[in-house]
Design an enzyme around this catalytic site. Structure first.
Site, short mmCIF file in Angstrom:
data_model
loop_
_atom_site.label_atom_id
_atom_site.label_comp_id
_atom_site.label_asym_id
_atom_site.label_seq_id
_atom_site.Cartn_x
_atom_site.Cartn_y
_atom_site.Cartn_z
N SER A 62 0.80 -1.24 0.00
CA SER A 62 0.00 0.00 0.00
C SER A 62 0.82 1.28 0.00
O SER A 62 0.25 2.36 -0.12
CB SER A 62 -0.94 0.02 1.20
OG SER A 62 -1.93 -0.95 1.00
N TYR A 159 -10.51 2.24 6.24
CA TYR A 159 -9.50 1.87 5.25
C TYR A 159 -10.09 0.87 4.26
O TYR A 159 -10.70 -0.12 4.65
CB TYR A 159 -8.30 1.24 5.95
CG TYR A 159 -7.11 1.05 5.05
CD1 TYR A 159 -7.05 -0.04 4.17
CD2 TYR A 159 -6.06 1.95 5.05
CE1 TYR A 159 -5.95 -0.21 3.32
CE2 TYR A 159 -4.96 1.78 4.21
CZ TYR A 159 -4.92 0.70 3.35
OH TYR A 159 -3.85 0.53 2.52
N ASN A 161 -9.07 -0.88 0.29
CA ASN A 161 -8.31 -0.96 -0.96
C ASN A 161 -9.13 -0.53 -2.15
O ASN A 161 -8.59 -0.01 -3.15
CB ASN A 161 -7.81 -2.39 -1.17
CG ASN A 161 -6.67 -2.74 -0.26
OD1 ASN A 161 -5.61 -2.12 -0.31
ND2 ASN A 161 -6.88 -3.71 0.63
N ARG A 285 -0.05 8.68 5.43
CA ARG A 285 -0.25 8.50 6.86
C ARG A 285 0.64 9.48 7.62
O ARG A 285 1.77 9.76 7.20
CB ARG A 285 0.15 7.07 7.29
CG ARG A 285 -0.79 5.97 6.85
CD ARG A 285 -0.38 4.67 7.51
NE ARG A 285 -1.13 3.51 7.01
CZ ARG A 285 -2.38 3.21 7.34
NH1 ARG A 285 -3.06 3.99 8.15
NH2 ARG A 285 -2.98 2.14 6.85
N THR A 299 2.52 2.76 5.11
CA THR A 299 2.92 1.40 5.43
C THR A 299 2.41 0.49 4.32
O THR A 299 1.57 0.90 3.51
CB THR A 299 2.26 0.97 6.77
OG1 THR A 299 0.97 1.57 6.83
CG2 THR A 299 3.08 1.40 7.95
C1 LIG Z 1 -3.58 -1.41 6.58
C2 LIG Z 1 -2.57 -2.41 6.02
C3 LIG Z 1 -1.72 -3.02 7.12
S1 LIG Z 1 -3.45 -3.65 5.10
C4 LIG Z 1 -3.52 -2.70 3.64
C5 LIG Z 1 -2.99 -3.31 2.37
N1 LIG Z 1 -2.83 -4.70 2.31
C6 LIG Z 1 -3.90 -5.50 2.18
O1 LIG Z 1 -5.05 -5.10 2.21
C7 LIG Z 1 -3.57 -6.97 2.07
C8 LIG Z 1 -4.21 -7.71 3.18
C9 LIG Z 1 -3.86 -9.15 3.10
C10 LIG Z 1 -2.40 -9.35 3.39
C11 LIG Z 1 -2.19 -10.70 4.08
N2 LIG Z 1 -3.03 -10.83 5.26
C12 LIG Z 1 -3.96 -11.81 5.35
O2 LIG Z 1 -4.17 -12.62 4.46
C13 LIG Z 1 -4.77 -11.82 6.62
N3 LIG Z 1 -5.77 -12.87 6.58
C14 LIG Z 1 -0.73 -10.74 4.50
O3 LIG Z 1 -0.44 -10.24 5.60
O4 LIG Z 1 0.07 -11.21 3.69
C15 LIG Z 1 -1.75 -2.56 2.66
O5 LIG Z 1 -0.66 -2.68 2.26
N4 LIG Z 1 -2.30 -1.89 3.71
C16 LIG Z 1 -1.64 -1.80 4.95
C17 LIG Z 1 -1.35 -0.32 5.27
O6 LIG Z 1 -1.85 0.52 4.53
O7 LIG Z 1 -0.66 -0.11 6.26
#
Ligand SMILES: CC1(C)S[C@@H]2[C@H](NC(=O)CCCC[C@H](NC(=O)C[NH3+])C(=O)[O-])C(=O)N2[C@H]1C(=O)[O-]
Length: 347
Positions: A62, A159, A161, A285, A299
């Protein structure tokens, strides 16, 4: 007031903890008014055992959202976009509510449901189901619109995507080019970010890179090598590849006002409070650290990679910290400590 000197011992301890908590490797690069600090721990590749390097490229997740926002704010500077216009003014019929504006989308206040919640409810099977898939933006928006909105337009921060998939549609509509071309022409080329690529839907990371490892939901289950993936589920919300050097240059340039007008940067820095230490502007952020310093960046969490990329308000000191694992909350929280060491110094 001058910043405290960076605490490199503290940074080393953060990287060591991240590895102890399950990341195969971790790295941090700090660029401080011309002085560069490079720290690493662990491996880029669990099979060969190659040590991780701060030169290694990685998927930034992201952090991509800031790149998409910069393109749209440059279009605002060119009077080709107005932040308070409804998205449907530019993309007729896309969204079911004409009240959702471009600003709502870029500040996560649109209420559009985040389709990735369902997609990755089971981390490994969810990832395996989409890692080679190619989605259109409109398929992803359709997934979101299957679920009710989370809030009325502008009423709350949530938040999603989906917001930055809409941002990708806006970029392509307004520039007449794919997002990768807009990133290249407006950011990557001008800043000479030679480690930064938008290769979607290709699954390979160009050149030398750290492999990324997804931590399964089941404790003790083996890590899944997530390196080869299209990231088509995210695209303009999360599919860029970059390096610690390039992200330090990018956020430093952004905060120094080199990428848009001062008026537009001020819009980007109008923050909605998220929690006691974090606020969200437009694709940006703000994190308020324990020593009273606020830092600005983003992040990232994409399968296999966690990223923190933040700068001081004047862009004079930038830190990028990365761990090549994901779905490991301990590592994500530990890595946040790199900001304290980098910007607050010895505690
Ligand atoms: C808000 C967050 C942390 S999550 C959001 C976005 N990433 C995602 O939406 C992917 C979520 C799935 C990732 C996966 N997690 C799972 O499958 C959980 N079941 C993993 O950790 O590999 C990103 O990048 N952002 C971060 C941000 O903006 O900081």
């Amino acid at each position: 007031a001058a910043l405290p000197a960076p605490d490199t011992a503290g940074l080393t301890a953060v990287l060591r903890s991240a590895v102890a908590q399950g990341a195969p490797g971790a790295l941090a690069r700090l660029d401080d008014h011309g002085t560069t600090y490079r720290l690493t721990r662990g491996v880029a590749d669990r099979t060969t055992g190659r040590p991780i390097s701060t030169e290694d490229r990685f998927r930034i997740g992201s952090v991509t959202k800031t790149f998409s926002t910069v393109v749209l704010l440059q279009l605002a500077d060119e009077h080709r976009l107005a932040l308070d216009e409804p998205v449907n003014h530019y993309l007729p019929g896309l969204l079911p509510d004409d009240r959702i504006t471009v600003r709502h989308v870029l500040s996560h206040r649109s209420g559009l449901y985040d389709y990735s919640n369902d997609m990755f409810a089971n981390s490994v099977s969810g990832f395996e189901a989409v890692r080679k898939k190619v989605f259109t933006y409109r398929q992803l928006v359709a997934l979101s619109l299957e679920k009710p909105r989370t809030n009325a337009p502008g009423a709350a921060y949530a938040y999603s995507n989906t917001n930055f998939v809409v941002a990708g549609l806006l970029i392509e509509k307004l520039t007449g080019q794919p997002v990768g071309t807009a990133y290249q022409n407006r950011i990557i080329g001008p800043l000479k970010l030679t480690d930064t690529f938008y290769v979607h839907p290709d699954t390979a990371i160009p050149g030398r890179y750290a492999r990324g490892y997804l931590t399964p939901d089941t404790a003790g289950a083996p890590l899944v090598d997530a390196t080869a993936q299209t990231v088509s589920w995210a695209q303009s919300a999360g599919a860029l590849i970059s390096s610690a050097h390039d992200l330090d240059v990018f956020y430093g340039a952004l905060l120094k006002g080199k990428l848009m007008s001062a008026a537009r940067l001020a819009e980007m820095e109008r923050f909605t409070k998220v929690n006691s230490t974090t606020a969200y502007g437009l694709g940006l952020r703000r994190r308020d650290l324990t020593c009273g310093v606020s830092v600005y960046g983003h992040t990232g969490a994409v399968q296999g990679y966690y990223t923190y990329a933040f700068s001081t308000k004047d862009g004079g000191r930038s830190l990028t910290a990365v761990a090549n694992t994901s779905n490991n909350g301990k590592v994500l929280d530990t890595l946040a400590g790199a900001l304290e060491s980098a910007f607050c110094g010895k505690q």
